[in-house]
Design an enzyme around this catalytic site. Structure first.
Site, PDB file in Angstrom:
ATOM      1  N   HIS A  17       0.842  -1.200   0.000  1.00 24.50           N
ATOM      2  CA  HIS A  17       0.000   0.000   0.000  1.00 24.50           C
ATOM      3  C   HIS A  17       0.876   1.248   0.000  1.00 24.50           C
ATOM      4  CE1 HIS A  17      -3.207  -2.508   2.282  1.00 24.50           C
ATOM      5  NE2 HIS A  17      -3.650  -2.331   1.044  1.00 24.50           N
ATOM      6  N   LYS A  41     -15.676  -7.411   5.455  1.00 21.81           N
ATOM      7  CA  LYS A  41     -14.483  -7.685   6.261  1.00 21.81           C
ATOM      8  C   LYS A  41     -14.720  -7.291   7.712  1.00 21.81           C
ATOM      9  CE  LYS A  41     -11.124  -6.934   2.534  1.00 21.81           C
ATOM     10  NZ  LYS A  41      -9.940  -6.181   2.132  1.00 21.81           N
ATOM     11  N   ARG A  90      -2.497  -6.270  -8.123  1.00 30.41           N
ATOM     12  CA  ARG A  90      -1.487  -7.291  -7.889  1.00 30.41           C
ATOM     13  C   ARG A  90      -1.502  -8.346  -8.972  1.00 30.41           C
ATOM     14  NH1 ARG A  90      -3.669  -8.222  -1.979  1.00 30.41           N
ATOM     15  NH2 ARG A  90      -5.449  -8.268  -3.346  1.00 30.41           N
ATOM     16  N   SER A 128      -3.253  -7.482   3.064  1.00 29.02           N
ATOM     17  CA  SER A 128      -3.429  -7.355   4.514  1.00 29.02           C
ATOM     18  C   SER A 128      -3.801  -8.703   5.126  1.00 29.02           C
ATOM     19  CB  SER A 128      -4.501  -6.310   4.827  1.00 29.02           C
ATOM     20  OG  SER A 128      -4.091  -5.039   4.416  1.00 29.02           O
TER      21      SER A 128
END
Length: 161
Positions: A17, A41, A90, A128
């Site tokens: 990040h 989440k 990614r 994360s």
């Protein structure tokens, strides 16, 4: 002034990040890193804690502002004067979802574009969720998290493994 918004849950902010933040800050006059709510989440850190962690790791970037919002991203960007959403990619699987969101955001706010920055190779696998998993096993996190926040993460992982 060209204002970009880099949204995410940032739970926690990773070295990947931070790489995107630094690169985007070099492109735009102002970059707003916005901690958004992700209903799918269960965060490790509160929204306020995540804002604080990001502020600590970006304190050397004068054109970076850190904020949080539960608003719809396209509306938040309109309110803040943002013209671009920055998203880090990614892998190909990231692109499909992010492309769909870019189209929706542009439909809601036609003055809003999305710019995709590909992750540098050392961060291609980093998320994360991966950091949380590794942290729960006591792995050295210096390649994954900014040094300044590793103690915060280690304290939290002991509370919420």
């Amino acid at each position: 002034m060209k204002i970009a918004i880099y949204p995410g849950s940032f739970d926690p902010v990773t070295s990947g990040h931070l790489n995107i933040i630094r690169r985007a800050a070099n492109i735009f006059d102002k970059l707003i890193v916005c901690v958004m709510v992700n209903a799918g989440k269960k965060p490790m850190f509160t929204q306020e804690e995540r804002v604080d962690l990001i502020r600590r790791v970006t304190k050397d970037l004068p054109n970076v502002e850190v904020d949080c919002s539960a608003d719809l991203l396209a509306e938040y960007a309109r309110r803040k004067g943002g013209c671009v959403i920055v998203k880090g990619l990614r892998a190909g699987s990231d692109f499909e979802n992010e492309f769909q969101m870019a189209l929706i955001n542009h439909k809601i706010n036609p003055g809003l574009d999305t710019m995709f920055l590909t992750a540098e190779s050392q961060y291609m696998y980093l998320s994360s969720s991966t950091v949380k998993e590794l942290g729960s096993y006591g792995v050295d996190l210096s390649d994954f998290l900014p040094e300044e926040i590793i103690p915060d993460f280690q304290k939290r992982i002991k509370i919420n493994p």
